[in-house]
Design a protein around this motif. Structure first.
Motif, PDB file in Angstrom:
ATOM      1  N   GLN A 178       0.757  -1.170  -0.161  1.00 37.85           N
ATOM      2  CA  GLN A 178      -0.104   0.022   0.022  1.00 37.85           C
ATOM      3  C   GLN A 178       0.756   1.203   0.047  1.00 37.85           C
ATOM      4  OE1 GLN A 178      -2.422  -0.790   3.586  1.00 37.85           O
ATOM      5  NE2 GLN A 178      -3.642  -2.305   2.370  1.00 37.85           N
ATOM      6  N   GLU A 179       1.986   1.244   0.826  1.00 35.62           N
ATOM      7  CA  GLU A 179       2.562   2.368   0.990  1.00 35.62           C
ATOM      8  C   GLU A 179       3.794   2.815  -0.279  1.00 35.62           C
ATOM      9  OE1 GLU A 179       4.359   5.557   3.285  1.00 35.62           O
ATOM     10  OE2 GLU A 179       2.596   4.329   3.681  1.00 35.62           O
ATOM     11  N   PHE A 180       4.145   1.810  -0.662  1.00 39.00           N
ATOM     12  CA  PHE A 180       5.431   1.797  -1.690  1.00 39.00           C
ATOM     13  C   PHE A 180       4.823   1.435  -3.302  1.00 39.00           C
ATOM     14  CE2 PHE A 180       7.577   0.967   2.162  1.00 39.00           C
ATOM     15  CZ  PHE A 180       8.660   2.125   2.143  1.00 39.00           C
ATOM     16  N   ASN A 181       3.832   0.963  -3.359  1.00 40.96           N
ATOM     17  CA  ASN A 181       3.415   0.263  -4.592  1.00 40.96           C
ATOM     18  C   ASN A 181       4.337  -0.341  -5.557  1.00 40.96           C
ATOM     19  OD1 ASN A 181       1.577  -0.362  -6.744  1.00 40.96           O
ATOM     20  ND2 ASN A 181       1.602   1.830  -7.555  1.00 40.96           N
ATOM     21  N   PRO A 182       5.281  -0.999  -4.861  1.00 40.25           N
ATOM     22  CA  PRO A 182       6.395  -1.600  -5.675  1.00 40.25           C
ATOM     23  C   PRO A 182       6.032  -2.476  -6.799  1.00 40.25           C
ATOM     24  CG  PRO A 182       5.875  -2.786  -3.847  1.00 40.25           C
ATOM     25  CD  PRO A 182       4.970  -1.763  -3.679  1.00 40.25           C
ATOM     26  N   LYS A 183       7.000  -2.604  -7.822  1.00 44.12           N
ATOM     27  CA  LYS A 183       6.836  -3.654  -8.809  1.00 44.12           C
ATOM     28  C   LYS A 183       7.419  -5.204  -8.428  1.00 44.12           C
ATOM     29  CE  LYS A 183       5.955  -0.908 -12.290  1.00 44.12           C
ATOM     30  NZ  LYS A 183       5.669   0.124 -11.664  1.00 44.12           N
ATOM     31  N   SER A 214      19.138  -0.855 -10.970  1.00 46.05           N
ATOM     32  CA  SER A 214      18.208  -1.116 -12.238  1.00 46.05           C
ATOM     33  C   SER A 214      16.618  -1.231 -11.846  1.00 46.05           C
ATOM     34  CB  SER A 214      18.604  -2.684 -12.438  1.00 46.05           C
ATOM     35  OG  SER A 214      18.281  -3.458 -11.240  1.00 46.05           O
ATOM     36  N   THR A 215      15.706  -1.355 -12.670  1.00 47.27           N
ATOM     37  CA  THR A 215      14.403  -1.622 -12.336  1.00 47.27           C
ATOM     38  C   THR A 215      14.086  -3.215 -12.587  1.00 47.27           C
ATOM     39  OG1 THR A 215      13.640  -1.460 -14.655  1.00 47.27           O
ATOM     40  CG2 THR A 215      14.038   0.623 -13.472  1.00 47.27           C
ATOM     41  N   VAL A 216      12.770  -3.568 -11.988  1.00 46.89           N
ATOM     42  CA  VAL A 216      12.416  -4.978 -12.212  1.00 46.89           C
ATOM     43  C   VAL A 216      12.025  -5.401 -13.569  1.00 46.89           C
ATOM     44  CG1 VAL A 216      10.447  -6.366 -11.282  1.00 46.89           C
ATOM     45  CG2 VAL A 216      11.198  -4.800  -9.737  1.00 46.89           C
ATOM     46  N   GLU A 217      11.692  -4.417 -14.470  1.00 42.25           N
ATOM     47  CA  GLU A 217      11.515  -4.868 -15.846  1.00 42.25           C
ATOM     48  C   GLU A 217      12.844  -5.055 -16.398  1.00 42.25           C
ATOM     49  OE1 GLU A 217       9.654  -1.825 -18.449  1.00 42.25           O
ATOM     50  OE2 GLU A 217       9.651  -3.469 -19.802  1.00 42.25           O
ATOM     51  N   GLN A 218      13.986  -4.121 -16.123  1.00 43.45           N
ATOM     52  CA  GLN A 218      15.111  -4.449 -16.456  1.00 43.45           C
ATOM     53  C   GLN A 218      15.801  -5.783 -16.184  1.00 43.45           C
ATOM     54  OE1 GLN A 218      17.124  -0.609 -15.330  1.00 43.45           O
ATOM     55  NE2 GLN A 218      19.027  -1.249 -16.342  1.00 43.45           N
ATOM     56  N   LEU A 219      15.584  -6.251 -15.087  1.00 43.89           N
ATOM     57  CA  LEU A 219      15.865  -7.481 -14.587  1.00 43.89           C
ATOM     58  C   LEU A 219      15.261  -8.565 -15.174  1.00 43.89           C
ATOM     59  CD1 LEU A 219      16.215  -6.710 -10.630  1.00 43.89           C
ATOM     60  CD2 LEU A 219      18.115  -6.810 -12.285  1.00 43.89           C
ATOM     61  N   SER A 220      13.997  -8.388 -15.428  1.00 43.54           N
ATOM     62  CA  SER A 220      13.269  -9.453 -16.226  1.00 43.54           C
ATOM     63  C   SER A 220      13.752  -9.660 -17.591  1.00 43.54           C
ATOM     64  CB  SER A 220      11.854  -8.969 -16.152  1.00 43.54           C
ATOM     65  OG  SER A 220      11.592  -8.076 -17.116  1.00 43.54           O
ATOM     66  N   LYS A 221      14.650  -8.854 -18.037  1.00 44.26           N
ATOM     67  CA  LYS A 221      14.837  -8.864 -19.424  1.00 44.26           C
ATOM     68  C   LYS A 221      16.432  -9.277 -19.447  1.00 44.26           C
ATOM     69  CE  LYS A 221      11.416  -6.071 -21.518  1.00 44.26           C
ATOM     70  NZ  LYS A 221      11.142  -4.761 -22.242  1.00 44.26           N
ATOM     71  N   LEU A 222      16.992  -9.678 -18.472  1.00 40.27           N
ATOM     72  CA  LEU A 222      18.502  -9.983 -18.247  1.00 40.27           C
ATOM     73  C   LEU A 222      18.771 -11.225 -19.397  1.00 40.27           C
ATOM     74  CD1 LEU A 222      19.645 -10.199 -14.540  1.00 40.27           C
ATOM     75  CD2 LEU A 222      19.717  -8.406 -16.294  1.00 40.27           C
ATOM     76  N   SER A 223      17.823 -12.053 -19.554  1.00 38.18           N
ATOM     77  CA  SER A 223      18.032 -13.169 -20.657  1.00 38.18           C
ATOM     78  C   SER A 223      18.166 -12.638 -22.154  1.00 38.18           C
ATOM     79  CB  SER A 223      16.974 -14.211 -20.310  1.00 38.18           C
ATOM     80  OG  SER A 223      15.500 -13.335 -20.967  1.00 38.18           O
ATOM     81  N   GLU A 224      17.900 -11.297 -22.337  1.00 36.53           N
ATOM     82  CA  GLU A 224      17.935 -10.760 -23.648  1.00 36.53           C
ATOM     83  C   GLU A 224      19.148 -10.328 -24.235  1.00 36.53           C
ATOM     84  OE1 GLU A 224      14.715  -8.045 -24.028  1.00 36.53           O
ATOM     85  OE2 GLU A 224      13.190  -9.698 -24.016  1.00 36.53           O
ATOM     86  N   ALA A 225      20.283 -10.231 -23.125  1.00 35.33           N
ATOM     87  CA  ALA A 225      21.444  -9.650 -23.451  1.00 35.33           C
ATOM     88  C   ALA A 225      22.369 -10.512 -24.196  1.00 35.33           C
ATOM     89  CB  ALA A 225      22.297  -9.256 -22.101  1.00 35.33           C
ATOM     90  N   ALA A 226      23.442  -9.785 -24.764  1.00 42.37           N
ATOM     91  CA  ALA A 226      24.419 -10.435 -25.863  1.00 42.37           C
ATOM     92  C   ALA A 226      25.521 -11.393 -24.807  1.00 42.37           C
ATOM     93  CB  ALA A 226      25.090  -9.680 -26.800  1.00 42.37           C
TER      94      ALA A 226
END
Ligand code: SF4
Length: 501
Positions: free
Chosen positions: A131-136, A237-249
């Motif tokens: 409720q307080e932070f509305n985190p991802k 980093s953001t949670v979305e950035q971390l979710s895409k770690l699998s896309e790097a070269a």
């Protein structure tokens, strides 16, 4: 040992890698002892303090921009919130980000919770945090108390995740579990790999994951010359950035102590190549690192041009620094792989490293590649380090040893250790922003600070003249390793004797 993401808890370093926190001898002896499978922990009969995995998990998780960490334990286990609050702000400034506080709270377990259980408090804290932070995402780091009373944190996290609809990640990092506190890094990355990273949607050939701390952005300058962009993990980093770690070269790491688990996990789970060449510090290491990246991304020619132009650019300054530092001796105290990096930098500047106190030793990393052994890299390229101590920051050993060795300079990465060298009258460099020593320019940056310190030692001399050590002659006249299992006899000698038997 294969990384197993099916289980919620990370396997500790002692079991996974055979890591130790007690050894005295030489760097070469340590490498050889480990290679022949004879390395074992040397226990201490006296210990001045012990570190905790919680802090290491927090240092990676608490600076994720849109997540919150709940430290599920007594308030005392959150003592490092203030330190990470500080380094978070310094790091955000260095990276030109908006400066804000870390998002971290304690579930504040009290005495009665250790009797009736802390589950209700944790559930309430999760709701309040949402409720307080509305985190991802919410990360729940555990503590000795929550582990001993047996709170089922994984079940609570999973249930709350279904109700709230964001990842709620259980991070098992109870301090009592491992004497190698860097297990906390692995615990954080285990949780990220299990619950945050998603299978790739679109491969990004120009992105390279850089597992790092909060240091300044020094990688972009060189990586952009070969068409790459760094994706720094995990602070800022953001949670979305971390979710895409699998896309790097590819995935690289500023030091293997920090990134061993995540880099190997990304390769195992998603086939992202890990850069296993030695770390990108000093000329030899940086050459090897860029050449391996060149091979991975198919840009060997561009990499050779980069190496040539950078080396030519820094050559006059490097020559000057080497001349000024010729004949000097150095002592290093830092985490394992970063200690190897500092040894590399000093040796490349003509400062002979004659001793080191590193906080643990990993005989192998999670990629299982023997060539990735960073201590062996130092020994092979710059020669042995004669007084090599593995000690989880036992200051009494470190102060005693350094007082006997008396190097011209001591370099450390941890503020708490810097004061000891200064009190002994030994110029001591606190090198806390590890990224500043990245690449070719990094060697110059580091060398300039070393010269500066050695040529301006009045402050250190004054401090030493007016301060008194807490250690008495009784201790300072003894062998520094009298409380180690070996009783001051070099670990490698004892183990050689055992092999001969
Ligand atoms: S988790 Fe355990 S070792 Fe870590 S700070 Fe809390 S009580 Fe201390």
């Amino acid at each position: 040992m294969k990384i197993n993401l099916e289980v919620p808890e990370v396997a500790i370093r002692e079991k996974r890698l055979g890591s130790i926190t007690g050894f005295c001898g030489t760097a070469e002896g340590l490498v050889k002892t480990a290679r022949c499978g004879k390395l074992k922990e040397e226990n201490r009969s006296f210990s001045q303090w012990a570190g905790c995995s919680v802090g290491k998990a927090l240092c990676q998780l608490s600076m994720i921009q849109d997540a919150v960490v709940i430290q599920h334990g007594p308030i005392g286990c959150s003592g490092e919130f203030s330190m990470f609050g500080f380094v978070n702000k310094v790091g955000q400034k260095q990276r030109n980000l908006t400066v804000k506080n870390i998002n971290a709270v304690s579930s504040n377990l009290e005495e009665k919770d250790t009797i009736y259980g802390g589950g209700a408090k944790l559930r309430k804290t999760i709701k309040e945090v949402f409720q307080e932070f509305n985190p991802k995402a919410i990360f729940i780091t555990t503590s000795c108390a929550s582990g001993i009373i047996g709170d089922d944190v994984e079940a609570i996290a999973d249930k709350a995740e279904k109700e709230i609809g964001i990842p709620i990640v259980y991070i098992s990092c109870e301090g009592f579990k491992s004497r190698v506190w860097t297990t906390g890094f692995d615990a954080a990355f285990h949780g990220i790999l299990r619950k945050i990273v998603k299978p790739p949607v679109e491969k990004k050939k120009n992105v390279i994951n850089i597992i790092s701390f909060w240091g300044s952005d020094e990688f972009s300058y060189l990586l952009r010359k070969i068409g790459l962009e760094p994706n720094y993990i995990a602070p800022f980093s953001t949670v979305e950035q971390l979710s895409k770690l699998s896309e790097a070269a590819a995935t690289a790491q500023i030091c293997s102590t920090l990134g061993t688990y995540l880099a190997a996990g990304l390769q195992q789970e998603y086939g992202i190549p890990e850069v296993k060449a030695s770390q990108p510090y000093g000329i030899t290491g940086t050459d090897a690192w860029f050449r391996e990246i060149g091979k991975i991304i198919g840009k060997e020619q561009e990499v050779e041009e980069l190496i040539k132009s950078e080396k030519e650019r820094i050559a006059p300054k490097l020559e000057e620094l080497r001349n000024r530092l010729k004949g000097k001796t150095g002592y290093v105290t830092a985490g394992a792989a970063y200690g190897h990096i500092i040894s590399t930098l000093l040796n490349e500047l003509n400062v002979k490293v004659i001793g080191a106190c590193v906080y643990h030793h990993d005989p192998v990393y999670d990629n299982g590649d023997i060539d990735a052994d960073t201590l062996n890299f130092v020994v092979e390229n710059y020669g042995d380090i004669p007084n090599y101590d593995v000690s989880n920051k036992q200051s009494f050993e470190f102060v005693n040893a350094m007082n006997k060795i008396r190097p011209d300079i001591c370099v450390t990465r941890h503020p708490g250790m810097a004061i000891w060298g200064i009190r002994l009258g030994i110029p001591t460099l606190l090198w806390a922003n590890e990224n500043l020593s990245f690449g070719y320019q990094g060697l110059i940056n580091f060398g300039e600070r070393v010269v500066d310190l050695l040529e301006n030692d009045e402050f250190v001399k004054n401090i030493a003249e007016h301060s008194e050590l807490p250690y008495t002659d009784w201790w300072m006249n003894q062998n520094p390793y009298s409380f180690l299992g070996t009783k001051g006899k070099k670990t490698e000698e004892l183990q050689r004797e055992k092999v001969a038997e």
